[in-house]
Motif scaffolding. Structure first.
Motif, mmCIF file in Angstrom:
data_model
loop_
_atom_site.group_PDB
_atom_site.id
_atom_site.type_symbol
_atom_site.label_atom_id
_atom_site.label_comp_id
_atom_site.label_asym_id
_atom_site.label_seq_id
_atom_site.Cartn_x
_atom_site.Cartn_y
_atom_site.Cartn_z
ATOM 1 N N ILE A 328 0.861 -1.182 0.000
ATOM 2 C CA ILE A 328 0.000 0.000 0.000
ATOM 3 C C ILE A 328 0.897 1.231 0.000
ATOM 4 C CG2 ILE A 328 -1.831 1.238 1.206
ATOM 5 C CD1 ILE A 328 -2.578 -1.436 2.513
ATOM 6 N N LEU A 329 0.808 1.988 -1.072
ATOM 7 C CA LEU A 329 1.666 3.160 -1.258
ATOM 8 C C LEU A 329 0.831 4.426 -1.093
ATOM 9 C CD1 LEU A 329 3.499 1.971 -4.523
ATOM 10 C CD2 LEU A 329 4.121 1.493 -2.156
ATOM 11 N N GLY A 330 1.155 5.225 -0.085
ATOM 12 C CA GLY A 330 0.490 6.514 0.098
ATOM 13 C C GLY A 330 1.278 7.600 -0.606
ATOM 14 N N PHE A 331 0.600 8.415 -1.393
ATOM 15 C CA PHE A 331 1.300 9.458 -2.159
ATOM 16 C C PHE A 331 0.875 10.871 -1.777
ATOM 17 C CE2 PHE A 331 -2.274 7.780 -4.705
ATOM 18 C CZ PHE A 331 -3.042 8.921 -4.863
ATOM 19 N N ALA A 332 0.019 11.018 -0.767
ATOM 20 C CA ALA A 332 -0.570 12.331 -0.477
ATOM 21 C C ALA A 332 0.472 13.346 -0.014
ATOM 22 C CB ALA A 332 -1.663 12.188 0.573
ATOM 23 N N GLY A 333 1.361 12.944 0.876
ATOM 24 C CA GLY A 333 2.273 13.903 1.495
ATOM 25 C C GLY A 333 3.660 13.915 0.896
ATOM 26 N N VAL A 334 3.788 13.476 -0.358
ATOM 27 C CA VAL A 334 5.097 13.361 -0.997
ATOM 28 C C VAL A 334 5.063 14.114 -2.324
ATOM 29 C CG1 VAL A 334 6.916 11.752 -1.669
ATOM 30 C CG2 VAL A 334 5.174 11.031 -0.015
ATOM 31 N N SER A 335 6.027 14.997 -2.537
ATOM 32 C CA SER A 335 6.062 15.776 -3.777
ATOM 33 C C SER A 335 6.374 14.866 -4.965
ATOM 34 C CB SER A 335 7.120 16.872 -3.682
ATOM 35 O OG SER A 335 8.424 16.302 -3.642
ATOM 36 N N GLU A 336 6.089 15.369 -6.174
ATOM 37 C CA GLU A 336 6.351 14.575 -7.378
ATOM 38 C C GLU A 336 7.821 14.207 -7.499
ATOM 39 O OE1 GLU A 336 3.594 17.749 -9.164
ATOM 40 O OE2 GLU A 336 4.121 17.255 -7.090
ATOM 41 N N SER A 337 8.703 15.159 -7.212
ATOM 42 C CA SER A 337 10.141 14.875 -7.334
ATOM 43 C C SER A 337 10.584 13.841 -6.303
ATOM 44 C CB SER A 337 10.945 16.169 -7.165
ATOM 45 O OG SER A 337 10.682 16.772 -5.907
ATOM 46 N N ALA A 338 10.025 13.922 -5.090
ATOM 47 C CA ALA A 338 10.375 12.940 -4.060
ATOM 48 C C ALA A 338 9.836 11.557 -4.416
ATOM 49 C CB ALA A 338 9.836 13.390 -2.702
ATOM 50 N N ILE A 339 8.657 11.509 -5.047
ATOM 51 C CA ILE A 339 8.111 10.234 -5.503
ATOM 52 C C ILE A 339 9.045 9.594 -6.526
ATOM 53 C CG2 ILE A 339 6.266 9.216 -6.916
ATOM 54 C CD1 ILE A 339 4.325 11.123 -5.479
ATOM 55 N N GLU A 340 9.502 10.382 -7.476
ATOM 56 C CA GLU A 340 10.402 9.848 -8.511
ATOM 57 C C GLU A 340 11.701 9.356 -7.900
ATOM 58 O OE1 GLU A 340 10.672 13.162 -11.118
ATOM 59 O OE2 GLU A 340 8.584 12.990 -11.808
ATOM 60 N N ARG A 341 12.251 10.101 -6.937
ATOM 61 C CA ARG A 341 13.494 9.657 -6.278
ATOM 62 C C ARG A 341 13.270 8.360 -5.508
ATOM 63 N NH1 ARG A 341 13.834 15.195 -5.045
ATOM 64 N NH2 ARG A 341 13.191 14.801 -2.882
ATOM 65 N N ALA A 342 12.121 8.261 -4.846
ATOM 66 C CA ALA A 342 11.834 7.061 -4.063
ATOM 67 C C ALA A 342 11.689 5.842 -4.961
ATOM 68 C CB ALA A 342 10.569 7.273 -3.241
ATOM 69 N N VAL A 343 11.019 6.005 -6.096
ATOM 70 C CA VAL A 343 10.849 4.881 -7.017
ATOM 71 C C VAL A 343 12.207 4.420 -7.544
ATOM 72 C CG1 VAL A 343 9.956 4.224 -9.285
ATOM 73 C CG2 VAL A 343 8.475 5.429 -7.663
ATOM 74 N N LEU A 344 13.081 5.357 -7.861
ATOM 75 C CA LEU A 344 14.416 4.983 -8.330
ATOM 76 C C LEU A 344 15.201 4.265 -7.230
ATOM 77 C CD1 LEU A 344 15.411 8.161 -10.397
ATOM 78 C CD2 LEU A 344 14.808 5.890 -11.275
ATOM 79 N N LYS A 345 15.026 4.685 -6.006
ATOM 80 C CA LYS A 345 15.695 4.013 -4.889
ATOM 81 C C LYS A 345 15.151 2.602 -4.727
ATOM 82 C CE LYS A 345 16.682 6.512 -1.322
ATOM 83 N NZ LYS A 345 16.592 7.278 -0.036
ATOM 84 N N LEU A 346 13.821 2.449 -4.842
ATOM 85 C CA LEU A 346 13.226 1.117 -4.761
ATOM 86 C C LEU A 346 13.707 0.234 -5.905
ATOM 87 C CD1 LEU A 346 9.542 2.004 -3.755
ATOM 88 C CD2 LEU A 346 11.295 0.967 -2.298
ATOM 89 N N LYS A 347 13.833 0.814 -7.080
ATOM 90 C CA LYS A 347 14.324 0.049 -8.230
ATOM 91 C C LYS A 347 15.709 -0.521 -7.934
ATOM 92 C CE LYS A 347 15.615 0.609 -13.104
ATOM 93 N NZ LYS A 347 15.751 1.578 -14.222
#
Length: 351
Positions: A328-347
């Motif tokens: 379950i991924l919550g995206f409400a309190g995370v900026s678009e740039s932080a979301i992209e960085r997090a996905v790359l880190k998960l990758k």
């Protein structure tokens, strides 16, 4: 994105006026101006016509759930919950010694045909606008079936509309409370998702026959939220700040949803497919088994990324199957740039 300048100005104005008349215990149902504004908002935004006298201002949606359950249920009574479920609502029922009956959900929401198997249930707790954690919206036929069930069984429905402001596509359906002709639905709303959770302001719309008892129980429990926050919230709405703020927050939620979907599909689609998110502030990725779920969650946590395992939200005694596991991924309190960085880190860590 919080309107700090406007909020602080309204708070300062409240105290500069030396509001002696508002510094007593106040109305346990809540500030009358705020209740009138909530009633107007629900009529225009939800199609829910109600009298301000039916509204109780609460310490968030959680208190509304707890007070309603405490008044209408006794230990060993039976209640119906969607499965998987919102853990805090299940906790409220468990604290009261209520027996919880798990009913599954599909793409149309609660499997209402299963209600016939639970003849002694006195209440159903549902999130028809955006079920947590699956994110599905209850269809109109299911809503009508649930209302008919409540009438036939003389049962109650707790309708939790915790994030009703966040609808990104499609026409929103009328709340159960707006369709209810028999006064069997208690509607619960909250300012937590559109303002901030620490504000601890929510509300409930009670059937007329329950208002006095709910108000009395509420008085014994906690009297009311701080009056300055209620008055400032009322001014925030009355002076035209609330609706533009909702639009900003909805737009932000949509942009963050889109950023997560794009990044996930580009880098992590091999983990699991991401469903379309038409409403709400989270998305659930299904996984094949418990071991994979726990491994991915632990690796994400080690990288400082918080993910809730879907398996933690199934009620006890649920029959295990492949649909039990996921992220379950919550995206409400995370900026678009932080979301992209997090996905790359998960990758990188999930490689």
């Amino acid at each position: 994105m919080f309107p700090f300048e406007t909020w602080s100005r309204l708070q300062n104005r409240f105290w500069r006026r030396e509001p002696i008349q508002h510094m007593g215990y106040g109305d346990p149902a809540g500030d009358i101006q705020l209740r009138e504004l909530i009633a107007h908002y629900l009529r225009s935004a939800r199609g829910l016509a109600c009298d301000p006298a039916q509204i109780l201002v609460t310490l968030g949606a959680q208190q509304a759930i707890m007070v309603s359950a405490a008044m209408l249920l006794r230990a060993e009574d039976e209640v119906v919950m969607e499965n998987p479920c919102y853990w805090a609502a299940a906790g409220a029922f468990s604290c009261l010694g209520v027996h919880i009956n798990a009913v599954g959900v599909d793409d149309d929401g609660l499997l209402t045909h299963q209600l016939a198997q639970i003849p002694k249930a006195k209440m159903a707790y549902v999130c028809p606008s955006c079920q947590y954690p699956t994110g599905v919206t209850m269809s109109l036929p299911r809503r009508l079936e649930l209302l008919n069930w409540a009438i036939e069984r003389e049962a109650w429905i707790l309708e939790d509309d915790y994030d009703g402001e966040y609808r990104y596509s499609g026409t929103p359906l009328m709340p159960l409370a707006a369709l209810d002709q028999s006064n069997r639905v208690i509607y619960i709303g909250s300012f937590s998702k559109v303002m901030y959770p620490g504000l601890r302001l929510g509300y409930m719309v009670a059937p007329p026959q329950l208002v006095s008892q709910l108000t009395l129980l509420r008085t014994m429990a906690s009297r009311q939220p701080p009056i300055n926050d209620q008055r400032v919230m009322a001014d925030f709405i009355a002076e035209g700040h609330f609706q533009p703020h909702i639009r900003r927050m909805r737009r932000a939620g949509q942009l963050r949803r889109d950023a997560l979907l794009k990044s996930w599909c580009q880098h992590l689609s091999h983990i699991g497919s991401m469903p379309e998110v038409a409403s709400g502030l989270h998305v659930t990725i299904r996984l094949p088994n418990f071991e994979r779920e726990q491994t991915l969650v632990a690796q994400a946590m080690s990288a400082g990324i918080e993910i809730t395992p879907l398996s933690s939200l199934w009620l006890p005694e649920s029959e295990e199957n492949a649909n039990h596991y996921g992220l379950i991924l919550g995206f409400a309190g995370v900026s678009e740039s932080a979301i992209e960085r997090a996905v790359l880190k998960l990758k990188d860590i999930w490689r």
